[in-house]
Scaffold this active site. Structure first.
Site, PDB file in Angstrom:
ATOM      1  N   HIS A  50      46.829  37.050  48.602  1.00 51.80           N
ATOM      2  CA  HIS A  50      47.842  37.714  47.774  1.00 51.80           C
ATOM      3  C   HIS A  50      49.253  37.347  48.266  1.00 51.80           C
ATOM      4  O   HIS A  50      50.126  37.023  47.467  1.00 51.80           O
ATOM      5  CB  HIS A  50      47.707  39.241  47.866  1.00 51.80           C
ATOM      6  CG  HIS A  50      46.456  39.826  47.281  1.00 51.80           C
ATOM      7  ND1 HIS A  50      45.664  40.715  47.961  1.00 51.80           N
ATOM      8  CD2 HIS A  50      45.868  39.660  46.069  1.00 51.80           C
ATOM      9  CE1 HIS A  50      44.647  41.090  47.188  1.00 51.80           C
ATOM     10  NE2 HIS A  50      44.741  40.449  46.040  1.00 51.80           N
ATOM     11  N   LYS A  77      38.927  54.235  39.791  1.00 48.81           N
ATOM     12  CA  LYS A  77      38.419  53.338  40.841  1.00 48.81           C
ATOM     13  C   LYS A  77      38.663  53.980  42.209  1.00 48.81           C
ATOM     14  O   LYS A  77      39.801  54.354  42.524  1.00 48.81           O
ATOM     15  CB  LYS A  77      39.178  52.002  40.737  1.00 48.81           C
ATOM     16  CG  LYS A  77      38.443  50.822  41.349  1.00 48.81           C
ATOM     17  CD  LYS A  77      39.138  49.524  40.923  1.00 48.81           C
ATOM     18  CE  LYS A  77      38.750  48.353  41.767  1.00 48.81           C
ATOM     19  NZ  LYS A  77      39.508  47.144  41.407  1.00 48.81           N
ATOM     20  N   ARG A  81      41.042  31.869  42.011  1.00 49.07           N
ATOM     21  CA  ARG A  81      40.356  31.315  43.188  1.00 49.07           C
ATOM     22  C   ARG A  81      39.255  30.351  42.794  1.00 49.07           C
ATOM     23  O   ARG A  81      38.989  29.376  43.474  1.00 49.07           O
ATOM     24  CB  ARG A  81      39.730  32.444  44.027  1.00 49.07           C
ATOM     25  CG  ARG A  81      40.731  33.202  44.849  1.00 49.07           C
ATOM     26  CD  ARG A  81      40.180  34.529  45.289  1.00 49.07           C
ATOM     27  NE  ARG A  81      40.017  35.410  44.143  1.00 49.07           N
ATOM     28  CZ  ARG A  81      39.725  36.693  44.201  1.00 49.07           C
ATOM     29  NH1 ARG A  81      39.525  37.247  45.374  1.00 49.07           N
ATOM     30  NH2 ARG A  81      39.616  37.414  43.113  1.00 49.07           N
ATOM     31  N   SER A 130      39.957  41.261  48.635  1.00 50.47           N
ATOM     32  CA  SER A 130      40.106  42.580  49.264  1.00 50.47           C
ATOM     33  C   SER A 130      38.726  43.177  49.541  1.00 50.47           C
ATOM     34  O   SER A 130      38.526  43.838  50.571  1.00 50.47           O
ATOM     35  CB  SER A 130      40.881  43.532  48.348  1.00 50.47           C
ATOM     36  OG  SER A 130      42.172  43.061  48.114  1.00 50.47           O
TER      37      SER A 130
HETATM   38  P1  ADP Z   1      42.532  43.247  40.525  1.00 46.85           P
HETATM   39  O1  ADP Z   1      41.720  44.469  40.789  1.00 46.85           O
HETATM   40  O2  ADP Z   1      43.605  43.430  39.510  1.00 46.85           O
HETATM   41  O3  ADP Z   1      41.761  41.968  40.316  1.00 46.85           O
HETATM   42  P2  ADP Z   1      43.177  42.226  43.146  1.00 46.85           P
HETATM   43  O4  ADP Z   1      44.029  42.883  44.141  1.00 46.85           O
HETATM   44  O5  ADP Z   1      41.755  42.021  43.488  1.00 46.85           O
HETATM   45  O6  ADP Z   1      43.376  43.114  41.849  1.00 46.85           O
HETATM   46  O7  ADP Z   1      43.787  40.827  42.728  1.00 46.85           O
HETATM   47  C1  ADP Z   1      45.046  40.706  42.113  1.00 46.85           C
HETATM   48  C2  ADP Z   1      45.240  39.271  41.659  1.00 46.85           C
HETATM   49  O8  ADP Z   1      45.282  38.425  42.802  1.00 46.85           O
HETATM   50  C3  ADP Z   1      44.147  38.704  40.762  1.00 46.85           C
HETATM   51  O9  ADP Z   1      44.749  37.849  39.815  1.00 46.85           O
HETATM   52  C4  ADP Z   1      43.280  37.907  41.714  1.00 46.85           C
HETATM   53  O10 ADP Z   1      42.617  36.845  41.044  1.00 46.85           O
HETATM   54  C5  ADP Z   1      44.346  37.384  42.658  1.00 46.85           C
HETATM   55  N1  ADP Z   1      43.791  37.081  43.989  1.00 46.85           N
HETATM   56  C6  ADP Z   1      43.015  37.853  44.749  1.00 46.85           C
HETATM   57  N2  ADP Z   1      42.700  37.240  45.911  1.00 46.85           N
HETATM   58  C7  ADP Z   1      43.309  36.027  45.868  1.00 46.85           C
HETATM   59  C8  ADP Z   1      43.352  34.901  46.751  1.00 46.85           C
HETATM   60  N3  ADP Z   1      42.682  34.903  47.897  1.00 46.85           N
HETATM   61  N4  ADP Z   1      44.083  33.824  46.378  1.00 46.85           N
HETATM   62  C9  ADP Z   1      44.731  33.824  45.192  1.00 46.85           C
HETATM   63  N5  ADP Z   1      44.727  34.839  44.313  1.00 46.85           N
HETATM   64  C10 ADP Z   1      44.023  35.931  44.636  1.00 46.85           C
END
Ligand code: ADP
Length: 170
Positions: free
Chosen positions: A22, A46, A95, A133
């Site tokens: 992120h 959630k 990803r 996450s």
């Molecule tokens: P959500 O629940 O909205 O998917 P996340 O916090 O899991 O929230 O992810 C937010 C955004 O960040 C999403 O677009 C996800 O694809 C992207 N993301 C998550 N992990 C990574 C990573 N390791 N590299 C690039 N983008 C990521």
């Protein structure tokens, strides 16, 4: 010379917790956009590890050196929040193919709701394409060290959360 139009983007997500993937995306977006809003989604349906306020504080701390970044929280419809902020671009990370499949549907749905709103995708840095996450939570819940997965200073906070949970159960 006419003043360049300020370009802002909203990066929405759960960020529970923020990972190095992120943070990499936020830094790269800050190199492209004049302003990057990191929006922590309030999702009452959630179950989360960290509260929304805790996540906002953590993200503010690790992005303090990036002046274009502003960390906010929001609930309700994403497009309503974009309209409120006057934002026309949304950032999402990709990803792998499964991210693409999920994200493209959301982006297309958003286009139906508001064709003026553009979803911009940044591909994950190869160092972080395995990282999520949920993986961080899984490792930490088993007592593993997540130092290599989250921005500096966050690993002890993640570990402390699980310690807290253990105490509550005892
Ligand atoms: P959500 O629940 O909205 O998917 P996340 O916090 O899991 O929230 O992810 C937010 C955004 O960040 C999403 O677009 C996800 O694809 C992207 N993301 C998550 N992990 C990574 C990573 N390791 N590299 C690039 N983008 C990521």
């Amino acid at each position: 010379m006419s003043e360049r139009k300020k370009k802002a983007v909203l990066y929405p997500g759960s960020f529970d917790p923020l990972t190095l993937g992120h943070l990499d995306l936020i830094r790269r977006a800050a190199a492209v956009f004049d302003k990057v809003y990191v929006g922590v989604l309030v999702n009452p349906y959630k179950k989360s590890l960290f509260s929304v306020d805790e996540r906002v504080i953590m993200i503010r701390r690790v992005t303090a050196d990036i002046p274009q970044v502003e960390v906010v929280s929001f609930g309700g419809l994403l497009i309503d929040f974009c309209h409120k902020l006057g934002i026309r671009s949304i950032l999402r990370g990709l990803r792998d193919a499964s991210d693409f499949e999920a994200e493209i549907k959301v982006a297309q749905g958003l286009r139906v709701l508001d064709p003026g709103l553009e979803t911009v995708f940044l591909g994950s840095d190869p160092r972080y394409c395995f990282l999520s996450s949920s993986m961080v939570r899984e490792v930490a819940s088993g007592g593993g060290d997540v130092t290599d997965f989250v921005p500096e200073g966050l690993a002890p906070l993640v570990a402390a959360k699980y310690e807290e949970k253990k105490q509550d159960k005892a």
